[in-house]
Design an enzyme around this catalytic site. Structure first.
Site, PDB file in Angstrom:
ATOM      1  N   ASP A   1     -13.840   0.875   3.414  1.00  9.12           N
ATOM      2  CA  ASP A   1     -14.772   0.890   2.294  1.00  9.12           C
ATOM      3  C   ASP A   1     -14.033   1.445   1.083  1.00  9.12           C
ATOM      4  OD1 ASP A   1     -17.567   0.581   1.258  1.00  9.12           O
ATOM      5  OD2 ASP A   1     -17.305   2.714   0.860  1.00  9.12           O
TER       6      ASP A   1
ATOM      7  N   HIS B   1     -21.459   7.913  -6.440  1.00  5.53           N
ATOM      8  CA  HIS B   1     -20.477   8.460  -5.497  1.00  5.53           C
ATOM      9  C   HIS B   1     -20.075   9.900  -5.808  1.00  5.53           C
ATOM     10  CE1 HIS B   1     -17.626   7.497  -8.673  1.00  5.53           C
ATOM     11  NE2 HIS B   1     -17.782   6.193  -8.500  1.00  5.53           N
TER      12      HIS B   1
ATOM     13  N   HIS C   1     -21.913   7.165   0.515  1.00 11.59           N
ATOM     14  CA  HIS C   1     -21.173   6.867  -0.714  1.00 11.59           C
ATOM     15  C   HIS C   1     -19.866   7.651  -0.796  1.00 11.59           C
ATOM     16  CE1 HIS C   1     -24.285   4.279  -2.207  1.00 11.59           C
ATOM     17  NE2 HIS C   1     -25.197   5.241  -2.118  1.00 11.59           N
TER      18      HIS C   1
END
Length: 715
Positions: A529, A580, A670
């Site tokens: 990710d 994030h 996140h």
């Protein structure tokens, strides 16, 4: 076709049916009437058609409304119940079906829940018995594995296909940790650790030994690590099956013990120097005794005959003692030199080690020129590197050339290591003298001369000059390693407690099988990710964090992770930062993407990439292909698309919703590494559900994903 579209289609069909029924009824009645009655019917229809149309439309609307209501009460509830049952079958034990819809559907859900309770009880009983059997096997595995944890050597094991199935901490430290894009990792090819040609040469030697000894074999080689250390490796086969079968047919894999011998070689050289200094000091003292005895002979205080006979004894004994010490010193030096075994080594590795040592010791610029990759040598690598370094240092101190070049060629069956430079030539007398003198290196002395070292290797040194190119050279000629240079010894019997192991990798299939046809459960994956400065990769947004974790043989390897912040060299969109939580200040001092991406590329090598909404992350990686020269061209699977394949009736396929549906806890949301971990857990739970739908191989999973609506999204 989605469930909603299917319901609309059925409603349209049911709405048309009343109109068709009325029309067919009129046609049937008309066919039974005579001419007069038919005329009356036509007249009636002509006068009353608006009323008939209105009645038909009302009947059609009523039929459609009833169909829609019926579908609403039964259809969605049944489909959601089917998804819940599928999740239970996929491993979410104890999950209850949520009753909704018509009373009949609610009653069905209640009975299914009772069935789930009974199923869970039977499953727990079966798992308890299976766990007891697994515990016995695991104890035996751990007892075997416990033997290697504290071994001073690095331990690597690979299956017959060359995939790593075991390694310990020493091996990881020697060749690079997995989290930094290192070479070690379960399921990774052993060619990532050692040169492919070196391994082919070693396998050939090993197989010849196995054919002669019916399986008992160990071969050794020396190579240089990426950090410039000299590594000795001993390779032995792992055999199984019937002992009556040929050894090669029983070969399951290889065990490789590795150790860093750089310090060992340097310590051996220091030991030689200490012995030489000791013998030199003794020889000097004995020479003084001898000289004193000779002087005493000249004194006439005693009777001349007696004095001379007495002193001659002293002198003769001193001479014999001096000769004995010299002989002993030479013999002991030979023993010390013989203790350093000659090891098989790839010529290019030897030249590379010499280049690094010359640059470190002299500060001179070195270049590699004309390297023959097919040359293998059997050498004391430290001694040969020392010879080349001493020659380079002498040349530098004498004429200070701007650079030296190293070459490796084949010459009439011999390997030719050449050290050359341009400009001023040396005198032949100087070159010959260097060969005979003890080697001096940065103020350190070695008792061995260049000639002694080369004599032990059955080699020689030549000096010359090419007038056309005005270049001078030293050439070290050494025998090339032959086919019969195997090192025979007893097989190692030590076990292995690695920090990471998976013995099931012994059963991996042949490497030649196409990935598209491989079952999903057999493949190795890198689940990854990214976090970014914004949502527009084509508009200049950059990656600010990459997180990844590996899946091998159906196991999530939490110890093999990649996690790195990246300095984007630009500001972060406030909307993205709010998600994030990574600020621009936090990223200052972190490496840029050109440094991080090659490490991640190495970490993900030879695996299938898995991501959630992977098209977004892959676009950022592809935008950097031009500047890095790296291509992420391996297959990609997307858990968002796979969720749409498994549960097309769900309204959303966001990571949070899928995690809740599968019962996977959300930690560090996140955060790139946290999201990669969640995605990996979800992917593993999806594999058996895909298999129930007939989606078993990688190719089938990709084909099914491409048919979903979400596969049309582009970034």
């Amino acid at each position: 076709m989605s469930a909603k579209r299917e319901r609309i289609l059925w409603c349209v069909v049911l709405a048309v049916l009343p109109l068709l029924a009325v029309l067919l009824s009129v046609l049937a009645v008309r066919s039974e009437l005579d001419e007069a009655a038919r005329a009356t019917l036509v007249s009636l229809l002509s006068n009353q058609w608006p009323l008939l149309v209105l009645v038909g439309l009302a009947a059609s609307g009523l039929a459609a409304a009833l169909a829609w209501k019926f579908g609403e009460r039964y259809g969605p509830a049944a489909l959601h119940m089917a998804d819940d049952v599928e999740l239970v079958l996929g491993g979410q034990h104890g999950r209850a079906i949520q009753p909704s819809g018509a009373p009949e559907v609610v009653e069905l859900a209640s009975r299914v829940n009772r069935l789930i309770v009974a199923f869970d009880a039977a499953r727990r009983d079966a798992e308890l018995r299976a766990e007891q059997a697994r515990a016995t096997v695991e104890r035996e595995r751990n007892q075997l594995a416990a033997l290697v944890t504290e071994m001073p050597q690095g331990v690597l094991a690979c299956n017959r296909e060359g995939r790593i199935l075991l390694y310990n901490g020493h091996a990881r430290d020697l060749f690079g940790g997995v989290g930094d894009g290192g070479l070690i990792g379960l399921g990774r090819p052993i060619e990532a650790v050692f040169d492919r040609r070196l391994l082919a040469h070693t396998r050939d030697r090993l197989w010849r030994q196995m054919a002669r000894t019916n399986g008992r074999a160990v071969v050794s080689f020396v190579t240089a690590s990426a950090a410039g250390r000299l590594i000795r490796a001993r390779v032995s086969p792992v055999l199984g099956g019937d002992a009556e079968r040929p050894a090669l047919d029983r070969l399951n894999g290889y065990l490789i013990l590795t150790e860093d011998i750089t310090r060992e070689s340097e310590q051996a050289a220091r030991r030689d120097r200490l012995v030489e200094l000791l013998t030199q000091s003794q020889r000097g003292g004995l020479a003084s005794i001898r000289a004193a005895a000779e002087n005493l002979i000249e004194f006439d205080d005693l009777d001349a005959g007696q004095q001379r006979r007495f002193l001659e004894v002293i002198r003769n004994e001193a001479v014999r003692l001096s000769e004995r010490v010299s002989d002993t010193a030479r013999e002991f030096s030979d023993v010390l030199r013989a203790n350093t075994a000659l090891e098989a080594m790839h010529g290019i590795d030897l030249v590379g080690a010499a280049q690094r040592r010359i640059e470190a010791r002299t500060g001179m610029l070195t270049k590699l020129d004309d390297l023959d990759a097919e040359i293998w040598l059997r050498v004391d690598s430290f001694a040969i590197v020392q010879v080349l370094t001493v020659l380079a240092q002498r040349v530098y101190e004498s004429i200070e050339p701007r650079e030296v070049r190293l070459a490796l060629r084949s010459d009439a069956g011999m390997a030719q290591l050449e050290l050359s430079w341009g400009g001023t030539a040396l005198s032949s007398e100087s070159a010959a003298g260097w060969e005979m003198e003890p080697m001096l290196l940065a103020g350190e002395t070695s008792p061995r001369s260049i000639r002694e070292v080369l004599h032990r290797h059955e080699g020689e040194l030549a000096y010359g000059r090419e007038r056309a190119s005005a270049r001078s050279w030293f050439r070290v000629l050494l025998p090339r390693a032959g086919a019969g240079d195997e090192l025979v010894s007893g097989a190692e019997s030590d076990g292995a407690r690695p920090e990471f192991y998976d013995f099931d990798l012994f059963a991996w299939g042949e490497r030649g099988r196409a990935l598209e046809d491989r079952p999903l459960a057999e493949l190795a994956y890198t689940v990854f990710d990214t976090e970014t400065t914004g949502l527009d990769p084509s508009g200049g947004d950059e990656i600010i964090q990459i997180g990844a974790i590996r899946i091998v043989n159906g196991r999530l390897l939490r110890g093999e992770r990649f996690e790195q912040l990246v300095d984007p060299r630009r500001e972060i969109d406030p909307a993205s930062e709010a998600i994030h939580g990574i600020s621009r200040e936090r990223l200052r001092g972190e490496p840029d993407i050109l440094t991080v991406l090659p490490r991640f590329h190495a970490f993900a090598r030879e695996t299938v990439l898995v991501g959630h909404n992977a098209a977004f992350d892959m676009r950022f990686l592809q935008m950097k292909e031009g500047v890095t020269g790296l291509r992420f061209d391996q297959p990609v699977l997307d858990t968002l698309l796979l969720s749409a394949v498994l549960h097309p009736n769900q309204e959303t396929h966001k990571l949070d919703a899928i995690a809740e549906r599968f019962g996977v806890p959300l930690l560090d949301r996140h955060d790139a590494a946290g999201d990669a971990l969640v995605t990996g857990q979800l992917f593993l739970r999806m594999i058996p559900l895909l298999a129930e739908r007939g989606i078993v191989t990688l190719g089938e999973a990709r084909e099914a994903s491409e048919k979903t609506f979400y596969a049309r999204i582009r970034y």
